[in-house]
Scaffold this motif. Structure first.
Motif, PDB file in Angstrom:
ATOM      1  N   ASP A   1       0.829  -1.215   0.000  1.00 45.18           N
ATOM      2  CA  ASP A   1       0.000   0.000   0.000  1.00 45.18           C
ATOM      3  C   ASP A   1       0.860   1.259   0.000  1.00 45.18           C
TER       4      ASP A   1
ATOM      5  N   PRO B   1      -3.915  -5.070   0.040  1.00 45.49           N
ATOM      6  CA  PRO B   1      -3.679  -3.618   0.110  1.00 45.49           C
ATOM      7  C   PRO B   1      -3.301  -3.029  -1.238  1.00 45.49           C
TER       8      PRO B   1
ATOM      9  N   LYS C   1      -5.602  -0.189  -3.329  1.00 43.92           N
ATOM     10  CA  LYS C   1      -5.083   1.087  -3.859  1.00 43.92           C
ATOM     11  C   LYS C   1      -5.228   1.136  -5.384  1.00 43.92           C
TER      12      LYS C   1
END
Lengths: 233, 108
Positions: A125, A151, A155
């Motif tokens: 992330d 993650p 994103k």
């Protein structure tokens, strides 16, 4: 081509700045665009060429110009410094992608395993925040580990990435979509994720899976029907 | 055209030029029909006979290299026209039935 034009083209390439090399045909007078000193119609035509990434000849007034797009490479962010990534990275470069491997596990993401490839040891992330995927970026997750893949996908879904792919069987992918849904992503948004990643060529080995991923990246980039996925049932 | 594809040829040509070679670069400027290489594809040629890149599937490279020699000598750019309707079709046409225009310039 003059040494000045050549040097300016090389400087733009080094700075990853998109430029158009404009050549007046047939006498060969050249300039780089955008350039406010050049006519507005020429600059507008150059902007279109960069946007479409398709070079071509245009007629402005009674003059032919060849507008040659020089865009920076497409980017491929690969999450997971795994075996398939080792097969994928050397293949992606010649297909026009600048590759970054993201994996906080240093024993996987080593220079020895990925000679000459850009490596980030950041958490996915954080890496995605740093790289800011845009419409010329593809994101592929390969770790099989939700702690790392999820993650990055979270994103990627919030970005303009033109391709998002996730390794994993249909069952793995269904579980993944459930987790991402809990993070607030809609079914419609998650349809952007290509899972299982790659064209279905019944790939088995790591190089074959890398080939299927590259093939789908090219299909999507070039607008082939093979790049279209049916909505999940 | 993406840099990693097209720009490498120019970088190769620039490297040759920097090493003292006389170099011409040919670039596809327009295509019709089924020509195999898109606009922007480059072929670099030196007077000493080095060749990098391509402007077709291989059918017109020889003729383009020949024209490039003239441009290296004269310094004058040329816009070449290849296709089945060209008078020289029997000699250097495109087997695929496509047509291309190729701009040839010297690296000064």
């Amino acid at each position: 081509m003059t040494p000045e034009i050549l040097a300016a083209l090389e400087a733009a390439k080094a700075a990853k700045r998109p430029v158009v090399l404009a050549t007046r045909l047939p006498d060969g007078a050249q300039c780089l665009l955008p350039d406010p000193a050049q006519p507005a119609d020429l600059n507008e035509a150059a902007a279109k060429v960069l946007q479409s990434d398709e070079s071509g000849t245009v007629r402005l007034g009674d003059t032919d110009w060849f507008l040659h797009a020089h865009n920076p490479p497409l980017r491929l962010i690969v999450v997971g410094a795994v075996h398939i990534a080792q097969a994928l990275a050397p293949f992606a470069g010649p297909c026009g992608f600048s590759v970054t491997i993201v994996d906080p596990r240093r024993s996987f993401a080593s220079d020895e395993r990925f000679p000459g490839v850009t490596i980030s040891h950041a958490w996915p992330d954080e890496a995605m925040d740093e790289f800011v995927p845009d419409s010329r970026t593809a994101v592929v997750t390969l770790t099989h580990d939700p702690k790392l893949d999820d993650p990055a996908l979270d994103k990627a879904l919030k970005s303009d990435a033109f391709y998002i792919g996730a390794l994993g069987s249909r069952r793995t992918h269904a579980a993944r979509l459930g987790r991402l849904k809990a993070l607030g992503h809609t079914d419609e948004a998650m349809a952007r994720i290509r899972g299982p990643v790659g064209l279905n060529i019944e790939a088995v080995t790591a190089p074959e899976i890398a080939l299927s991923i590259i093939a789908e990246l090219v299909a999507v980039r070039r607008g082939s029907p093979l790049g279209e996925r049916k909505k999940p049932a | 055209m993406n840099m990693s594809d097209s720009e490498d040829i120019l970088a190769t040509a620039a490297g040759w030029r920097a090493a003292g070679e006389l170099v011409a670069v040919a670039t596809v400027t327009e295509t019709w029909g089924s020509s195999p290489r898109p606009a922007g594809s480059r072929l670099a040629v030196t007077k000493s006979g080095k060749i990098a890149g391509s402007v077709s599937g291989g059918c017109i490279e020889g003729a383009v290299a020949e024209a490039a020699m003239k441009t290296i000598e004269s310094g004058t750019p040329q816009l070449l026209d290849f296709g089945v309707t060209h008078e020289r079709a029997w000699e250097v046409g495109l087997a695929c039935g496509g047509k291309v225009k190729v701009f040839v310039e010297k690296l000064s």
